[in-house]
Enzyme design. Structure first.
Site, short mmCIF file in Angstrom:
data_model
loop_
_atom_site.label_atom_id
_atom_site.label_comp_id
_atom_site.label_asym_id
_atom_site.label_seq_id
_atom_site.Cartn_x
_atom_site.Cartn_y
_atom_site.Cartn_z
N HIS A 38 0.85 -1.19 0.00
CA HIS A 38 0.00 0.00 0.00
C HIS A 38 0.89 1.24 0.00
O HIS A 38 2.11 1.14 0.16
CB HIS A 38 -0.98 0.00 1.18
CG HIS A 38 -0.32 0.11 2.53
ND1 HIS A 38 0.55 -0.83 3.02
CD2 HIS A 38 -0.41 1.08 3.49
CE1 HIS A 38 0.96 -0.46 4.22
NE2 HIS A 38 0.40 0.70 4.54
N HIS A 40 1.35 3.96 1.96
CA HIS A 40 1.81 4.76 3.09
C HIS A 40 3.33 4.91 3.02
O HIS A 40 4.04 4.01 2.59
CB HIS A 40 1.39 4.14 4.43
CG HIS A 40 -0.07 4.32 4.69
ND1 HIS A 40 -0.80 3.50 5.52
CD2 HIS A 40 -0.95 5.24 4.20
CE1 HIS A 40 -2.06 3.91 5.55
NE2 HIS A 40 -2.18 4.97 4.75
N ASP A 42 5.85 4.80 4.98
CA ASP A 42 6.80 3.85 5.58
C ASP A 42 6.95 2.58 4.74
O ASP A 42 7.76 1.72 5.07
CB ASP A 42 6.42 3.51 7.04
CG ASP A 42 5.02 2.93 7.17
OD1 ASP A 42 4.11 3.36 6.44
OD2 ASP A 42 4.83 2.04 8.03
N HIS A 43 6.19 2.48 3.65
CA HIS A 43 6.30 1.31 2.77
C HIS A 43 6.85 1.64 1.38
O HIS A 43 7.10 0.74 0.59
CB HIS A 43 4.93 0.62 2.64
CG HIS A 43 4.44 0.10 3.96
ND1 HIS A 43 4.45 -1.24 4.29
CD2 HIS A 43 3.97 0.77 5.05
CE1 HIS A 43 3.99 -1.38 5.53
NE2 HIS A 43 3.69 -0.18 6.01
N HIS A 118 -7.15 -1.83 5.14
CA HIS A 118 -6.27 -0.99 5.97
C HIS A 118 -6.78 0.43 5.78
O HIS A 118 -7.86 0.62 5.23
CB HIS A 118 -4.82 -1.19 5.49
CG HIS A 118 -3.80 -0.36 6.21
ND1 HIS A 118 -3.72 -0.28 7.58
CD2 HIS A 118 -2.79 0.42 5.74
CE1 HIS A 118 -2.70 0.52 7.90
NE2 HIS A 118 -2.13 0.96 6.80
N ASP A 189 0.24 -3.88 6.20
CA ASP A 189 -0.62 -3.26 7.21
C ASP A 189 -2.06 -3.73 6.99
O ASP A 189 -2.52 -3.85 5.85
CB ASP A 189 -0.54 -1.74 7.10
CG ASP A 189 0.84 -1.22 7.47
OD1 ASP A 189 1.73 -2.04 7.72
OD2 ASP A 189 1.02 0.02 7.49
N HIS A 247 6.50 -5.38 11.38
CA HIS A 247 5.86 -4.07 11.58
C HIS A 247 5.51 -3.87 13.05
O HIS A 247 4.42 -3.41 13.41
CB HIS A 247 4.60 -3.99 10.71
CG HIS A 247 4.21 -2.59 10.30
ND1 HIS A 247 3.41 -1.79 11.07
CD2 HIS A 247 4.46 -1.88 9.18
CE1 HIS A 247 3.20 -0.64 10.43
NE2 HIS A 247 3.83 -0.66 9.29
ZN LIG Z 1 3.05 0.67 7.83
ZN LIG Z 2 -0.11 1.70 6.43
#
Ligand SMILES: [Zn+2]
Ligand SMILES: [Zn+2]
Length: 283
Positions: A38, A40, A42-43, A118, A189, A247
């Site tokens: 996805h 976000h 942090d990915h 998510h 996530d 995570h």
């Molecule tokens: Zn994340």
């Molecule tokens: Zn996320």
């Protein structure tokens, strides 16, 4: 990173990924497919560093980045807006939209995408499924006097073989009953597990997020994440072989995460950077 024979798939690319790849010593060769769960930050932020490394790495000509359409828009902005800013890409970058279903199939493995709930649209998990095959029965081949070498290869690959003495051996004579291949599920996530039960059913390994502990379930629900107990419950209900938690929030100690999950599903590991695991069928 998921490796299958000489194929490699990087799953998500958080900040510092390229640096950790360097430290791990696994190298960048054949690292030409990235699957994003996805969009976000942090990915995906690590894609910027990865691409600048690839710019100096001539061995990679094409980089395929698979993601849902919302994530792909953000990745497009990051790669072409921030990193390249109109410059010619150092390699052929292909942004491939993910839809549920078959994503990739080659050389004995297939990858399927499935929707995950998510925050935000277009979140995906990935199933890596080794093709089923019929094992070669070496004793049978010995009995029949099949010599080692290319003739055996023909039989293993399902073709009949003619022996030097003129006899023809059908592949059925030396192949055992079909056995399914190993199956590994990766979920990034994730806010709920009830809609993942079928896709995780009987997987040999499940890699899944576990951001919170049970005492902070409220926060988990608020931010669309799982607790260690949630993740373990899915592993138990789906009958998976082994559970790997990722995570993890830095607020927790690893042993507390492990203890909470293990109460529900004993065969659990908390994955750390540089860990390596082999995924196999139970037999
Ligand atoms: Zn994340
Ligand atoms: Zn996320």
């Amino acid at each position: 990173m998921v490796s299958f024979r000489d194929q490699r798939f990087l799953i998500d690319c958080g900040e510092g990924t390229q640096r950790q790849i360097l430290r791990s010593g696994i190298g960048f060769r054949r690292l030409n497919r990235v699957l994003i769960t996805h969009g976000h930050l942090d990915h995906i932020l690590g894609l910027a560093g990865l691409l600048s490394t690839f710019a100096r790495w001539e061995a990679i000509e094409t980089l395929e980045i698979f993601a849902g359409s919302w994530a792909l828009e953000r990745i497009h902005d990051l790669v072409f807006g921030v990193v390249l800013r109109g410059a010619r890409p150092p390699l052929d970058i292909r942004l491939v939209p993910v839809e549920p279903g078959l994503l990739y199939q080659a050389d004995g493995v297939r990858v399927e995408a499935f929707p995950v709930t998510h925050r935000g649209p277009d979140c995906y998990g990935y199933a890596f499924i080794e093709e089923s095959r019929r094992p070669f029965l070496a004793e049978k081949a010995e009995e029949l006097g099949v010599p080692a070498g290319p003739i055996r290869k023909d039989l293993v690959e399902g073709r009949e073989a003619r022996l030097p003495d003129g006899r023809v051996i059908p592949p059925e004579a030396v192949l055992g009953p079909e056995r399914r291949g190993a199956k590994m599920i990766h979920v990034g996530d994730c806010a709920r597990t009830d809609n993942l039960l079928e896709v995780c059913r009987d997987a040999d390994a499940l890699v899944i997020e576990s951001t919170y502990l049970e005492y902070e379930t409220q926060l988990a629900r608020q931010f669309g994440h799982l607790t260690a107990k949630d993740a373990a419950g899915l592993a138990r209900d789906a009958g998976v072989g082994k559970l790997y938690l990722t995570h993890i929030s830095r607020r927790y100690r690893e042993k507390d995460v492990l203890a909470e999950a293990s109460q529900v599903f004993p065969n659990t590991s908390v994955a750390r950077d540089f860990d390596q695991f082999q995924v196999r069928r139970p037999d």
